[in-house]
Design a protein around this motif. Structure first.
Motif, PDB file in Angstrom:
ATOM      1  N   ASP A  34       0.840  -1.201   0.000  1.00 54.68           N
ATOM      2  CA  ASP A  34       0.000   0.000   0.000  1.00 54.68           C
ATOM      3  C   ASP A  34       0.868   1.240   0.000  1.00 54.68           C
ATOM      4  O   ASP A  34       1.966   1.249   0.567  1.00 54.68           O
ATOM      5  N   GLU A 120      -6.487   1.057  -7.074  1.00 54.66           N
ATOM      6  CA  GLU A 120      -5.598  -0.075  -7.307  1.00 54.66           C
ATOM      7  C   GLU A 120      -4.759   0.159  -8.552  1.00 54.66           C
ATOM      8  O   GLU A 120      -5.265   0.570  -9.585  1.00 54.66           O
ATOM      9  N   ASP A 121      -3.482  -0.091  -8.441  1.00 57.77           N
ATOM     10  CA  ASP A 121      -2.555  -0.031  -9.556  1.00 57.77           C
ATOM     11  C   ASP A 121      -2.161  -1.476  -9.843  1.00 57.77           C
ATOM     12  O   ASP A 121      -1.210  -2.005  -9.292  1.00 57.77           O
ATOM     13  N   ARG A 122      -2.952  -2.137 -10.672  1.00 58.11           N
ATOM     14  CA  ARG A 122      -2.741  -3.567 -10.924  1.00 58.11           C
ATOM     15  C   ARG A 122      -1.412  -3.851 -11.627  1.00 58.11           C
ATOM     16  O   ARG A 122      -0.832  -4.911 -11.439  1.00 58.11           O
ATOM     17  N   ASP A 123      -0.922  -2.897 -12.416  1.00 58.50           N
ATOM     18  CA  ASP A 123       0.363  -3.107 -13.086  1.00 58.50           C
ATOM     19  C   ASP A 123       1.509  -3.233 -12.089  1.00 58.50           C
ATOM     20  O   ASP A 123       2.431  -4.013 -12.288  1.00 58.50           O
ATOM     21  N   ASN A 124       1.444  -2.460 -11.026  1.00 59.27           N
ATOM     22  CA  ASN A 124       2.521  -2.472 -10.026  1.00 59.27           C
ATOM     23  C   ASN A 124       2.139  -3.216  -8.754  1.00 59.27           C
ATOM     24  O   ASN A 124       2.910  -3.249  -7.803  1.00 59.27           O
ATOM     25  N   GLU A 125       0.933  -3.790  -8.732  1.00 55.15           N
ATOM     26  CA  GLU A 125       0.428  -4.565  -7.601  1.00 55.15           C
ATOM     27  C   GLU A 125       0.483  -3.794  -6.285  1.00 55.15           C
ATOM     28  O   GLU A 125       0.905  -4.309  -5.245  1.00 55.15           O
ATOM     29  N   ARG A 127      -1.718  -0.530  -3.896  1.00 50.81           N
ATOM     30  CA  ARG A 127      -2.917   0.296  -3.735  1.00 50.81           C
ATOM     31  C   ARG A 127      -2.475   1.670  -3.262  1.00 50.81           C
ATOM     32  O   ARG A 127      -1.649   1.782  -2.348  1.00 50.81           O
TER      33      ARG A 127
END
Length: 134
Positions: A34, A120-125, A127
């Motif tokens: 996070d 959420e920033d799914r590319d960088n995993e 939040r």
């Protein structure tokens, strides 16, 4: 409950056991992936300050003292608390603060938080947390 953990600097420690610490850093990826965003603690500080407890290692039976205040700077969540110097646990914790300070080291602090609003920033995993509840 998530734990935001950063290495930080004790900003102030006095002989009565009052300590001020940077408890969370903005823009820092914590151990849970996070990133706390500036402003993410404002609401919880306003609404939940009287319910906050200062515990050792999140153990409810190890009350270190009381939370006196909290605020955000441009870089950190800053918390100020009074160690209970009438308890052995408090005196031991105070001694640890002193030992670390004398050796130019800092204790780590962990806060119990729940993410209320986040992106959420799914590319960088990760939040990006816009609002925390402590």
């Amino acid at each position: 409950m998530l734990k935001a953990l950063i290495k930080n600097t004790v900003q102030d420690l006095d002989k009565s056991g009052v300590v001020t610490v940077a408890a969370n850093a903005f823009g820092n990826v914590d151990s849970d992936g996070d990133i706390s965003m500036p402003g993410s603690f404002i609401k919880t500080l306003k609404e939940n300050m009287s319910r906050m407890r200062w515990l050792k290692n999140h153990q409810r039976d190890q009350l270190l003292g009381v939370v006196l205040s909290g605020h955000e700077t441009s870089e950190h969540l800053v918390m100020r608390g009074q160690i209970n110097m009438k308890k052995q646990l408090g005196m031991d914790t105070y001694a640890d603060y002193l030992l670390f300070a004398e050796n130019n080291l800092s204790l780590e602090h962990s806060i119990g938080v729940d993410a209320v609003k986040f992106l959420e920033d799914r590319d960088n995993e990760v939040r990006k947390v816009l609002e925390w509840k402590m």
